[in-house]
Design an enzyme around this catalytic site. Structure first.
Site, PDB file in Angstrom:
ATOM      1  N   ASP A 173       0.911  -1.142   0.000  1.00  0.00           N
ATOM      2  CA  ASP A 173       0.000   0.000   0.000  1.00  0.00           C
ATOM      3  C   ASP A 173       0.948   1.189   0.000  1.00  0.00           C
ATOM      4  O   ASP A 173       1.559   1.503   1.025  1.00  0.00           O
ATOM      5  CB  ASP A 173      -0.883   0.009   1.260  1.00  0.00           C
ATOM      6  CG  ASP A 173      -1.890   1.149   1.195  1.00  0.00           C
ATOM      7  OD1 ASP A 173      -1.495   2.255   0.778  1.00  0.00           O
ATOM      8  OD2 ASP A 173      -3.063   0.948   1.541  1.00  0.00           O
ATOM      9  N   HIS A 174       1.097   1.828  -1.155  1.00  0.00           N
ATOM     10  CA  HIS A 174       2.196   2.798  -1.238  1.00  0.00           C
ATOM     11  C   HIS A 174       2.002   4.000  -0.314  1.00  0.00           C
ATOM     12  O   HIS A 174       2.955   4.711  -0.020  1.00  0.00           O
ATOM     13  CB  HIS A 174       2.482   3.221  -2.690  1.00  0.00           C
ATOM     14  CG  HIS A 174       1.410   4.013  -3.326  1.00  0.00           C
ATOM     15  ND1 HIS A 174       0.409   3.457  -4.065  1.00  0.00           N
ATOM     16  CD2 HIS A 174       1.171   5.337  -3.319  1.00  0.00           C
ATOM     17  CE1 HIS A 174      -0.402   4.396  -4.488  1.00  0.00           C
ATOM     18  NE2 HIS A 174       0.035   5.553  -4.056  1.00  0.00           N
ATOM     19  N   ASP A 231     -10.541   1.819  -5.280  1.00  0.00           N
ATOM     20  CA  ASP A 231      -9.206   2.278  -5.648  1.00  0.00           C
ATOM     21  C   ASP A 231      -8.514   3.031  -4.505  1.00  0.00           C
ATOM     22  O   ASP A 231      -7.298   2.991  -4.374  1.00  0.00           O
ATOM     23  CB  ASP A 231      -9.319   3.195  -6.877  1.00  0.00           C
ATOM     24  CG  ASP A 231      -7.970   3.513  -7.486  1.00  0.00           C
ATOM     25  OD1 ASP A 231      -7.180   2.564  -7.672  1.00  0.00           O
ATOM     26  OD2 ASP A 231      -7.684   4.700  -7.776  1.00  0.00           O
ATOM     27  N   HIS A 236      -5.873   2.772   0.942  1.00  0.00           N
ATOM     28  CA  HIS A 236      -5.143   3.915   1.507  1.00  0.00           C
ATOM     29  C   HIS A 236      -5.910   4.638   2.625  1.00  0.00           C
ATOM     30  O   HIS A 236      -5.341   4.948   3.674  1.00  0.00           O
ATOM     31  CB  HIS A 236      -4.820   4.934   0.411  1.00  0.00           C
ATOM     32  CG  HIS A 236      -4.252   4.321  -0.828  1.00  0.00           C
ATOM     33  ND1 HIS A 236      -3.269   3.361  -0.789  1.00  0.00           N
ATOM     34  CD2 HIS A 236      -4.515   4.524  -2.141  1.00  0.00           C
ATOM     35  CE1 HIS A 236      -2.962   3.012  -2.030  1.00  0.00           C
ATOM     36  NE2 HIS A 236      -3.703   3.694  -2.865  1.00  0.00           N
TER      37      HIS A 236
HETATM   38  P1  NAD Z   1       1.647  -1.774 -17.243  1.00  0.00           P
HETATM   39  O1  NAD Z   1       0.458  -2.187 -18.077  1.00  0.00           O
HETATM   40  O2  NAD Z   1       2.328  -0.489 -17.589  1.00  0.00           O
HETATM   41  O3  NAD Z   1       2.738  -2.934 -17.288  1.00  0.00           O
HETATM   42  C1  NAD Z   1       2.409  -4.295 -17.284  1.00  0.00           C
HETATM   43  C2  NAD Z   1       3.649  -5.163 -17.457  1.00  0.00           C
HETATM   44  O4  NAD Z   1       3.225  -6.519 -17.473  1.00  0.00           O
HETATM   45  C3  NAD Z   1       4.443  -4.957 -18.740  1.00  0.00           C
HETATM   46  O5  NAD Z   1       5.817  -5.101 -18.438  1.00  0.00           O
HETATM   47  C4  NAD Z   1       4.014  -6.134 -19.623  1.00  0.00           C
HETATM   48  O6  NAD Z   1       5.010  -6.573 -20.541  1.00  0.00           O
HETATM   49  C5  NAD Z   1       3.808  -7.201 -18.589  1.00  0.00           C
HETATM   50  N1  NAD Z   1       2.879  -8.243 -19.082  1.00  0.00           N
HETATM   51  C6  NAD Z   1       1.570  -8.090 -19.403  1.00  0.00           C
HETATM   52  N2  NAD Z   1       1.056  -9.271 -19.802  1.00  0.00           N
HETATM   53  C7  NAD Z   1       2.057 -10.203 -19.702  1.00  0.00           C
HETATM   54  C8  NAD Z   1       2.162 -11.609 -19.940  1.00  0.00           C
HETATM   55  N3  NAD Z   1       1.106 -12.316 -20.372  1.00  0.00           N
HETATM   56  N4  NAD Z   1       3.342 -12.224 -19.702  1.00  0.00           N
HETATM   57  C9  NAD Z   1       4.394 -11.508 -19.265  1.00  0.00           C
HETATM   58  N5  NAD Z   1       4.373 -10.195 -19.016  1.00  0.00           N
HETATM   59  C10 NAD Z   1       3.215  -9.543 -19.242  1.00  0.00           C
HETATM   60  O7  NAD Z   1       1.145  -1.794 -15.738  1.00  0.00           O
HETATM   61  P2  NAD Z   1       1.665  -0.867 -14.498  1.00  0.00           P
HETATM   62  O8  NAD Z   1       1.027   0.474 -14.573  1.00  0.00           O
HETATM   63  O9  NAD Z   1       3.144  -0.933 -14.423  1.00  0.00           O
HETATM   64  O10 NAD Z   1       0.986  -1.598 -13.242  1.00  0.00           O
HETATM   65  C11 NAD Z   1       1.442  -2.843 -12.731  1.00  0.00           C
HETATM   66  C12 NAD Z   1       0.758  -3.132 -11.403  1.00  0.00           C
HETATM   67  O11 NAD Z   1       1.062  -2.117 -10.475  1.00  0.00           O
HETATM   68  C13 NAD Z   1      -0.774  -3.176 -11.469  1.00  0.00           C
HETATM   69  O12 NAD Z   1      -1.224  -4.113 -10.540  1.00  0.00           O
HETATM   70  C14 NAD Z   1      -1.176  -1.784 -11.029  1.00  0.00           C
HETATM   71  O13 NAD Z   1      -2.475  -1.755 -10.480  1.00  0.00           O
HETATM   72  C15 NAD Z   1      -0.124  -1.519  -9.974  1.00  0.00           C
HETATM   73  N6  NAD Z   1       0.127  -0.106  -9.722  1.00  0.00           N
HETATM   74  C16 NAD Z   1       0.650   0.705 -10.683  1.00  0.00           C
HETATM   75  C17 NAD Z   1       0.923   2.030 -10.389  1.00  0.00           C
HETATM   76  C18 NAD Z   1       1.548   2.953 -11.411  1.00  0.00           C
HETATM   77  O14 NAD Z   1       1.932   4.060 -11.001  1.00  0.00           O
HETATM   78  N7  NAD Z   1       1.677   2.578 -12.648  1.00  0.00           N
HETATM   79  C19 NAD Z   1       0.627   2.549  -9.101  1.00  0.00           C
HETATM   80  C20 NAD Z   1       0.096   1.693  -8.139  1.00  0.00           C
HETATM   81  C21 NAD Z   1      -0.138   0.363  -8.459  1.00  0.00           C
END
Ligand code: NAD
Length: 492
Positions: A173-174, A231, A236
């Site tokens: 939980d960031h 969300d 949070h």
């Molecule tokens: P993103 O869509 O940008 O990245 C997804 C990654 O998963 C990519 O590297 C992709 O290549 C990989 N991927 C997808 N399908 C795949 C498969 N079948 N096999 C192998 N690799 C596969 O997503 P994100 O924004 O980086 O988010 C990732 C997680 O972090 C999610 O659970 C999201 O809710 C959480 N999150 C993200 C943020 C943020 O700031 N982006 C903040 C809080 C939480």
């Protein structure tokens, strides 16, 4: 610290914006002694290309750095299909080889920075394909969301727990990485002037606001299945409530702190059915103006249903029915496209029994303790003091401590602290399954009540502080939201 860190989703947004810069900062603070990172994602990339992308993400977050080449030399890449066992088998061989090359003592962190539907299957494969057979520690770091309701969270937990014990699961939980959220327990439990007052005899209400000016942007597809309740509130906001309300732990250990937080969740007043609308307000932004820019309504955002019933705003009154908090409302509100970007906690103390002093034309302000979480970090204590030169007129004075003013360059990023905690094996600032389960049970009742009837959306213009009903929620108790703009901390 000695560890092999495997990042699943290493070409994604989270890895680039947060994880690589945070690892770099740990590296440059000499907190990573022996380490290697294997980035795993679908795309095919060479190690060189991957190292270049790590460099770019560090540069774009932190500027150019001299030791970047040395840092990225620890990074490797494996193209991977998360559903295919043979991918895991080759990953295991590669990981074993890196482990030997870097003398990593069989310590492994698996960081799942991927879409949540992959969390369970990956955890199962890690075990069945032998990646968790290590001589050192194994830890699983999971991003949010942890399920989309209690049932799905239980199912996910079952899958994860078949491969990792509860102590090996680090649910991120960031907000728990934020400096001032971590400061809540210190402010409470290290100050003799606050702890005796921290109860229903002296506190009239607590307000927690987490507002964003941004809209849903390109996250429409995810947000449509989530909304502000899932969300923001389930994780949070509930975590902040628990930290503000918990009893002093007998020791500062992970188990003691978590069990005090769980006791808060157990004391939450159950609100369900028609009662929900007396305690909670939902909203969805319409079009409006933010910083002189006209912005569209939520229903016109990409990948959003034009009849969407998804809430982009929630306000609520949470009651904690225990000895300490009986009768004290914890008001929370969170939303997108609001007037200000701000996360603040306001602790409003009760009025003194009799006011002898007046501010010119109005009653004295109550004492407030404001905890500024972001974008500023600090605390402000609002007191009343004699107006200089006046007779016995009082005026409000603020005692401020601005963290950003003093430590700006040194305040570590949330993800940096969480990664470091995970390497040290300190799970205090990660959520335990019991906390997740209780808060889903609480939130599920609200979302069940909001399935029908459909809301009359949109009901607040972008650039406002939410729907009128959110103000009425406090007004009927004789309170009002302290305007976030009046609470700014003075940066030294
Ligand atoms: P993103 O869509 O940008 O990245 C997804 C990654 O998963 C990519 O590297 C992709 O290549 C990989 N991927 C997808 N399908 C795949 C498969 N079948 N096999 C192998 N690799 C596969 O997503 P994100 O924004 O980086 O988010 C990732 C997680 O972090 C999610 O659970 C999201 O809710 C959480 N999150 C993200 C943020 C943020 O700031 N982006 C903040 C809080 C939480």
């Amino acid at each position: 610290m000695t560890s092999l860190i495997m990042i699943f989703g290493a070409t994604g947004d989270l890895a680039k914006r947060k994880l690589f810069p945070s690892l770099y900062r740990l590296f440059s603070r000499n907190r990573l002694e022996k380490f290697a990172v294997i980035g795993v994602a679908r795309r095919s990339l060479t190690n060189d290309e991957f190292q270049q992308s790590v460099k770019e993400s560090v540069r774009s977050a932190l500027g150019n750095k001299d030791n970047l080449d040395e840092f990225v030399s620890h990074f490797y890449y494996q193209s991977h299909d998360v559903a295919d066992s043979s991918s895991y088998v080759s990953l295991r061989k590669f990981a074993n080889q890196i482990d030997t090359n870097y003398d990593l003592e069989g310590n492994r962190i698996f960081y799942l920075a991927m879409a949540p539907e992959f969390f369970g299957p990956i955890a199962l494969h890690l075990k069945s394909d032998g990646l968790t057979d290590v001589t050192g520690y194994k830890r699983l770091v999971i991003e949010k969301p942890f399920g989309h309701d209690l049932e799905s969270a239980k199912e996910l937990n079952k899958q994860i727990r078949s491969a990792f014990s509860e102590k090996e699961v680090y649910r991120i939980d960031h907000y728990l990485g934020k400096e001032m959220v971590r400061n809540i327990e210190v402010i409470r439990f290290a100050n003799a002037i606050f702890e005796p007052l921290w109860n229903n005899r002296y506190i009239s209400n607590i307000q927690i606001t987490s507002s964003e000016t941004l809209g849903v942007e390109e996250r429409g597809r995810y947000y449509e299945t989530s909304g502000a309740l899932r969300d923001m509130l389930q994780n949070h906001m509930m975590q902040m409530v628990a930290l503000l309300a918990m009893e002093p732990p007998i020791k500062l250990t992970t188990d003691e702190i978590r069990s005090e937080k769980v006791r808060v969740f157990r004391a939450l007043r159950t609100v369900e059915g028609e009662e929900v609308n007396q305690y909670f307000v939902r909203g969805q932004y319409g079009e409006g103006t933010i910083d002189d820019v006209q912005v569209p309504k939520y229903r016109d955002e990409p990948m959003v249903d034009e009849q969407s019933n998804t809430e982009t705003f929630v306000a609520g009154k949470i009651m904690i029915d225990n000895f300490r908090w009986a009768g004290v409302p914890f008001y929370i509100r969170t939303g997108k496209r609001m007037a200000a970007k701000s996360t603040k906690i306001v602790i409003q103390f009760k009025d003194i029994p009799m006011n002898l002093y007046y501010q010119t034309d109005k009653m004295l302000n109550p004492n407030l303790l404001v905890i500024h979480i972001q974008p500023e970090e600090g605390i402000t204590l609002h007191l009343n003091a004699k107006k200089a030169g006046g007779h016995l007129d009082a005026q409000e004075v603020k005692l401020s401590f601005a963290n950003t003013g003093i430590h700006a360059m040194n305040t570590p990023e949330g993800y940096e602290k969480l990664l470091y905690d995970c390497m040290r094996g300190d799970a205090t600032n990660f959520t335990h399954w019991d906390e997740v389960a209780y808060s889903w049970a609480f939130v599920d009742r609200i979302s069940a009540a909001w399935q029908q009837p459909m809301a009359t959306f949109p009901n607040y213009p972008a650039g406002s502080m939410g729907p009128q009903e959110a103000d009425e929620l406090l007004e009927k108790d004789g309170f009002f939201w302290w305007p976030v703009s009046d609470l700014e901390v003075d940066v030294c």
